[in-house]
Design a protein around this motif. Structure first.
Motif, PDB file in Angstrom:
ATOM      1  N   PRO A   9       0.816  -1.226   0.000  1.00 56.52           N
ATOM      2  CA  PRO A   9       0.000   0.000   0.000  1.00 56.52           C
ATOM      3  C   PRO A   9       0.851   1.278   0.000  1.00 56.52           C
ATOM      4  CG  PRO A   9      -0.780  -1.547   1.649  1.00 56.52           C
ATOM      5  CD  PRO A   9       0.456  -2.138   1.095  1.00 56.52           C
ATOM      6  N   ALA A  10       1.929   1.302   0.781  1.00 55.47           N
ATOM      7  CA  ALA A  10       2.745   2.517   0.854  1.00 55.47           C
ATOM      8  C   ALA A  10       3.401   2.809  -0.495  1.00 55.47           C
ATOM      9  CB  ALA A  10       3.819   2.362   1.943  1.00 55.47           C
ATOM     10  N   GLY A  11       3.960   1.779  -1.123  1.00 56.34           N
ATOM     11  CA  GLY A  11       4.649   1.976  -2.401  1.00 56.34           C
ATOM     12  C   GLY A  11       3.686   2.346  -3.518  1.00 56.34           C
ATOM     13  N   ARG A  21       9.210  -1.368  -8.123  1.00 57.41           N
ATOM     14  CA  ARG A  21       9.776  -2.728  -8.186  1.00 57.41           C
ATOM     15  C   ARG A  21       9.266  -3.539  -6.997  1.00 57.41           C
ATOM     16  NH1 ARG A  21      15.756  -1.632 -10.798  1.00 57.41           N
ATOM     17  NH2 ARG A  21      14.872  -1.212 -12.858  1.00 57.41           N
ATOM     18  N   GLU A  22       8.612  -4.641  -7.312  1.00 63.01           N
ATOM     19  CA  GLU A  22       7.985  -5.504  -6.295  1.00 63.01           C
ATOM     20  C   GLU A  22       8.248  -6.959  -6.699  1.00 63.01           C
ATOM     21  OE1 GLU A  22       5.990  -5.517  -3.324  1.00 63.01           O
ATOM     22  OE2 GLU A  22       6.194  -7.655  -3.721  1.00 63.01           O
ATOM     23  N   PRO A  23       8.899  -7.731  -5.836  1.00 59.98           N
ATOM     24  CA  PRO A  23       9.250  -9.093  -6.247  1.00 59.98           C
ATOM     25  C   PRO A  23       8.066 -10.047  -6.345  1.00 59.98           C
ATOM     26  CG  PRO A  23       9.937  -8.672  -3.981  1.00 59.98           C
ATOM     27  CD  PRO A  23       9.449  -7.371  -4.538  1.00 59.98           C
ATOM     28  N   ARG A  24       6.973  -9.742  -5.613  1.00 57.44           N
ATOM     29  CA  ARG A  24       5.855 -10.689  -5.609  1.00 57.44           C
ATOM     30  C   ARG A  24       4.911 -10.393  -6.768  1.00 57.44           C
ATOM     31  NH1 ARG A  24       3.755 -11.409   0.362  1.00 57.44           N
ATOM     32  NH2 ARG A  24       4.202  -9.208   0.637  1.00 57.44           N
ATOM     33  N   ASP A  25       4.383 -11.463  -7.320  1.00 57.47           N
ATOM     34  CA  ASP A  25       3.546 -11.338  -8.507  1.00 57.47           C
ATOM     35  C   ASP A  25       2.078 -11.160  -8.121  1.00 57.47           C
ATOM     36  OD1 ASP A  25       3.099 -11.258 -11.175  1.00 57.47           O
ATOM     37  OD2 ASP A  25       3.008 -13.432 -11.451  1.00 57.47           O
ATOM     38  N   ALA A  30      -0.248 -10.352   6.466  1.00 59.57           N
ATOM     39  CA  ALA A  30      -0.842 -10.327   7.802  1.00 59.57           C
ATOM     40  C   ALA A  30      -1.217  -8.895   8.147  1.00 59.57           C
ATOM     41  CB  ALA A  30       0.153 -10.860   8.829  1.00 59.57           C
ATOM     42  N   CYS A  31      -2.503  -8.645   8.337  1.00 58.92           N
ATOM     43  CA  CYS A  31      -2.963  -7.291   8.656  1.00 58.92           C
ATOM     44  C   CYS A  31      -4.330  -7.415   9.314  1.00 58.92           C
ATOM     45  CB  CYS A  31      -3.066  -6.470   7.367  1.00 58.92           C
ATOM     46  SG  CYS A  31      -3.530  -4.741   7.640  1.00 58.92           S
ATOM     47  N   GLY A  32      -4.659  -6.465  10.185  1.00 57.46           N
ATOM     48  CA  GLY A  32      -5.987  -6.460  10.800  1.00 57.46           C
ATOM     49  C   GLY A  32      -7.062  -5.984   9.838  1.00 57.46           C
ATOM     50  N   GLU A  33      -6.644  -5.279   8.792  1.00 58.98           N
ATOM     51  CA  GLU A  33      -7.516  -4.870   7.673  1.00 58.98           C
ATOM     52  C   GLU A  33      -8.590  -3.863   8.062  1.00 58.98           C
ATOM     53  OE1 GLU A  33      -8.675  -8.784   6.297  1.00 58.98           O
ATOM     54  OE2 GLU A  33      -6.957  -8.864   4.952  1.00 58.98           O
ATOM     55  N   GLY A  34      -8.363  -3.151   9.165  1.00 53.89           N
ATOM     56  CA  GLY A  34      -9.283  -2.068   9.526  1.00 53.89           C
ATOM     57  C   GLY A  34      -8.724  -0.755   9.004  1.00 53.89           C
ATOM     58  N   LEU A  35      -9.387  -0.178   8.002  1.00 48.86           N
ATOM     59  CA  LEU A  35      -8.970   1.146   7.533  1.00 48.86           C
ATOM     60  C   LEU A  35      -9.660   2.169   8.429  1.00 48.86           C
ATOM     61  CD1 LEU A  35      -9.427   0.854   3.642  1.00 48.86           C
ATOM     62  CD2 LEU A  35      -7.303   0.749   4.928  1.00 48.86           C
ATOM     63  N   ARG A  52     -10.524  -6.493   2.842  1.00 48.59           N
ATOM     64  CA  ARG A  52      -9.543  -7.586   2.654  1.00 48.59           C
ATOM     65  C   ARG A  52      -8.309  -7.025   1.996  1.00 48.59           C
ATOM     66  NH1 ARG A  52      -6.976 -10.925   3.271  1.00 48.59           N
ATOM     67  NH2 ARG A  52      -7.219 -12.914   2.243  1.00 48.59           N
ATOM     68  N   ARG A  53      -7.183  -7.467   2.478  1.00 52.02           N
ATOM     69  CA  ARG A  53      -5.913  -6.945   2.007  1.00 52.02           C
ATOM     70  C   ARG A  53      -5.752  -7.131   0.495  1.00 52.02           C
ATOM     71  NH1 ARG A  53      -1.770  -4.125   4.771  1.00 52.02           N
ATOM     72  NH2 ARG A  53      -0.200  -4.271   3.195  1.00 52.02           N
ATOM     73  N   THR A  54      -6.225  -8.258   0.001  1.00 52.27           N
ATOM     74  CA  THR A  54      -6.119  -8.548  -1.427  1.00 52.27           C
ATOM     75  C   THR A  54      -6.968  -7.547  -2.234  1.00 52.27           C
ATOM     76  OG1 THR A  54      -7.791 -10.196  -0.938  1.00 52.27           O
ATOM     77  CG2 THR A  54      -5.577 -11.004  -1.257  1.00 52.27           C
ATOM     78  N   ALA A  82      13.032  -7.610  -7.188  1.00 51.71           N
ATOM     79  CA  ALA A  82      13.409  -7.019  -5.902  1.00 51.71           C
ATOM     80  C   ALA A  82      14.479  -5.960  -6.123  1.00 51.71           C
ATOM     81  CB  ALA A  82      13.951  -8.100  -4.974  1.00 51.71           C
ATOM     82  N   VAL A  83      14.498  -4.960  -5.271  1.00 49.85           N
ATOM     83  CA  VAL A  83      15.582  -3.984  -5.263  1.00 49.85           C
ATOM     84  C   VAL A  83      16.708  -4.558  -4.412  1.00 49.85           C
ATOM     85  CG1 VAL A  83      16.232  -1.746  -4.302  1.00 49.85           C
ATOM     86  CG2 VAL A  83      14.157  -1.956  -5.688  1.00 49.85           C
ATOM     87  N   ARG A  84      17.936  -4.515  -4.935  1.00 53.35           N
ATOM     88  CA  ARG A  84      19.055  -5.090  -4.176  1.00 53.35           C
ATOM     89  C   ARG A  84      20.148  -4.073  -3.889  1.00 53.35           C
ATOM     90  NH1 ARG A  84      17.493  -9.998  -3.704  1.00 53.35           N
ATOM     91  NH2 ARG A  84      16.453 -11.065  -5.415  1.00 53.35           N
ATOM     92  N   GLY A 144       6.002   4.280   4.874  1.00 56.92           N
ATOM     93  CA  GLY A 144       5.258   3.107   5.363  1.00 56.92           C
ATOM     94  C   GLY A 144       6.035   2.403   6.459  1.00 56.92           C
ATOM     95  N   ASP A 145       5.822   1.096   6.607  1.00 59.22           N
ATOM     96  CA  ASP A 145       6.486   0.352   7.684  1.00 59.22           C
ATOM     97  C   ASP A 145       8.007   0.445   7.584  1.00 59.22           C
ATOM     98  OD1 ASP A 145       3.945  -0.361   8.400  1.00 59.22           O
ATOM     99  OD2 ASP A 145       4.209  -2.524   8.126  1.00 59.22           O
ATOM    100  N   ALA A 146       8.539   0.618   6.372  1.00 58.08           N
ATOM    101  CA  ALA A 146       9.993   0.731   6.192  1.00 58.08           C
ATOM    102  C   ALA A 146      10.567   1.906   6.985  1.00 58.08           C
ATOM    103  CB  ALA A 146      10.322   0.890   4.703  1.00 58.08           C
ATOM    104  N   GLY A 193      -1.577   1.632  10.725  1.00 61.72           N
ATOM    105  CA  GLY A 193      -0.456   1.507   9.783  1.00 61.72           C
ATOM    106  C   GLY A 193      -0.792   2.012   8.389  1.00 61.72           C
ATOM    107  N   LEU A 194      -1.984   1.688   7.922  1.00 59.59           N
ATOM    108  CA  LEU A 194      -2.351   2.079   6.559  1.00 59.59           C
ATOM    109  C   LEU A 194      -2.616   3.579   6.467  1.00 59.59           C
ATOM    110  CD1 LEU A 194      -4.516  -1.070   5.875  1.00 59.59           C
ATOM    111  CD2 LEU A 194      -2.407  -0.466   4.689  1.00 59.59           C
ATOM    112  N   SER A 195      -3.264   4.160   7.478  1.00 58.16           N
ATOM    113  CA  SER A 195      -3.473   5.621   7.484  1.00 58.16           C
ATOM    114  C   SER A 195      -2.125   6.329   7.416  1.00 58.16           C
ATOM    115  CB  SER A 195      -4.163   6.085   8.765  1.00 58.16           C
ATOM    116  OG  SER A 195      -5.324   5.370   9.000  1.00 58.16           O
TER     117      SER A 195
END
Ligand SMILES: Cc1cc2nc3c(=O)[nH]c(=O)nc-3n(C[C@H](O)[C@H](O)[C@H](O)COP(=O)(O)OP(=O)(O)OC[C@H]3O[C@@H](n4cnc5c(N)ncnc54)[C@H](O)[C@@H]3O)c2cc1C
Length: 340
Positions: free
Chosen positions: A11-13, A30-34, A40-45, A90-92, A113-115, A251-253, A264-266
């Motif tokens: 979400p942050a990126g 750049r995001e390694p996951r497809d 894992a998130c509580g998913e409450g905005l 839902r996070r998805t 991924a960024v390396r 974001g979390d980074a 976290g999402l706000s």
């Protein structure tokens, strides 16, 4: 040379990329996951997150959340958000909506991924690609943050999060927080027949064992699991600063305290906006003060709650106190419900 390279397509990126594209910057993620990413998130905005997403034209489907309820045994306290509702999403679904909006705005998303991040006077070179600025939005354990030496180490008691979904009809439009001796369970309605249950604790045990500490809640969760257990942690991540040359942490980074207040999402969305404003102005250093302003209230509230929750007598007294002092509990929930 592109204006902005974003490490991480959470979400942050994605929100950073979307803000950047909307003000005319050339941006690549750049995001390694497809595909659609779950986490894992509580998913409450919280209401502020819903408002920030709306300003980006992103309106993910979910379930309206009107406030917060605390429960411990027979004790309960509840308070409503003062303005528009939050939303259980839902996070998805959130990821899909943000990703579609980013692609629509012309953001290029690459699956890698960024390396290697090398700073220069007028650019940052990321695995051979030059960019004027880089936003590291690569999550709680941010490899970019580590490679730039921006980690401050951890101290104190560590907490972890686990979550799973259950196919039951939501019984409330409040986020329920169930308190036990060593953990809290956060129940967030995310659809007409589904709730998410996130457990936060400093005691590492399997999800089922954690849930056994909440017998009344477990009784209500008599449906099929609709997702597998996902975990995250340690939650507290400290950083020395949020800007290093032309790299900004979002974001979390950028550092995290705890998921206890579900913000976290706000925060990620607010930081994305501030980081793009600083990049656009050509003054990345300005982001440091903006980041502090964005997180100040969250940090105060979360640290205060964590401190109380860590001491058993205070922890046991939390829900009765919230009930006995409704003005205080109301004020805290008002803060969480404050519009962006
Ligand atoms: C149990 C739990 C419950 C929570 N409950 C809530 C809640 O109810 N409400 C709320 O608002 N917040 C909640 N949060 C917090 C919220 O989930 C986070 O704040 C939010 O996900 C942060 O988004 P992000 O984009 O910074 O990080 P992430 O969502 O983690 O995204 C980071 C992305 O970076 C990618 N990445 C990793 N390494 C690299 C690399 N080298 N190069 C490129 N990309 C990389 C990852 O694949 C990932 O997709 C909760 C958190 C937990 C753990």
């Amino acid at each position: 040379m592109i204006d902005l390279l974003v490490a991480g397509g959470g979400p942050a990126g994605l929100a950073t990329a979307l803000h950047a594209a909307r003000v005319g910057l050339s941006v690549r993620v750049r995001e390694p996951r497809d595909g659609v990413v779950d986490k894992a998130c509580g998913e409450g905005l919280m209401p502020g997150a819903v408002a920030r997403l709306a300003r980006l034209g992103v309106d993910p489907a979910g379930r309206a959340l009107r406030g917060i309820r605390y429960l411990a045994g027979p004790a309960r306290a509840e308070a409503l958000f003062p303005g528009p509702p939050g939303r259980g999403v839902r996070r998805t679904v959130l990821h899909d909506a943000l990703r579609a909006a980013a692609l629509d705005a012309g953001v290029v998303v690459e699956r890698r991924a960024v390396r290697d991040v090398v700073q220069g006077a007028d650019r940052v070179v990321v695995d051979g690609t030059p960019a004027r600025y880089v936003v590291a939005a690569d999550g709680l354990h941010s490899p970019v943050r580590r490679s730039l030496g921006l980690e401050a180490g951890t101290r104190g008691r560590q907490r972890y999060g686990l979550r799973r979904h259950v196919g039951v009809a939501p019984w409330t439009d409040l986020v329920e927080v169930h308190w036990s001796a060593h953990a809290e369970a956060y129940v967030t309605p995310v659809g007409p027949g589904e709730v998410g249950v996130a457990i936060l604790t400093s005691v590492r045990r399997p999800y089922e064992e954690q849930l056994a500490a909440f017998p009344a809640l477990r009784e209500r969760l008599r449906g099929e699991a609709t997702s597998t257990v996902r975990g995250a942690g340690p939650l507290r991540q400290r950083t020395t600063r949020r800007v290093a040359g032309r790299v900004l942490l979002v974001g979390d980074a950028a550092g995290y305290v705890d998921a206890l207040t579900g913000e976290g999402l706000s925060l990620a969305l607010a930081q994305a906006e501030a980081a793009v404003a600083a990049v656009r102005a050509g003054r990345p250093e300005r982001y440091e003060a903006d980041w502090r302003r964005v997180v100040r209230r969250y940090r105060l509230l979360t640290e205060a709650l964590l401190a109380a929750a860590a001491v058993p007598p205070a922890r046991r007294a939390l829900v009765p106190a919230a009930r006995a002092l409704p003005v205080l509990f109301d004020a805290a929930v008002r803060e969480l419900g404050r519009p962006a």
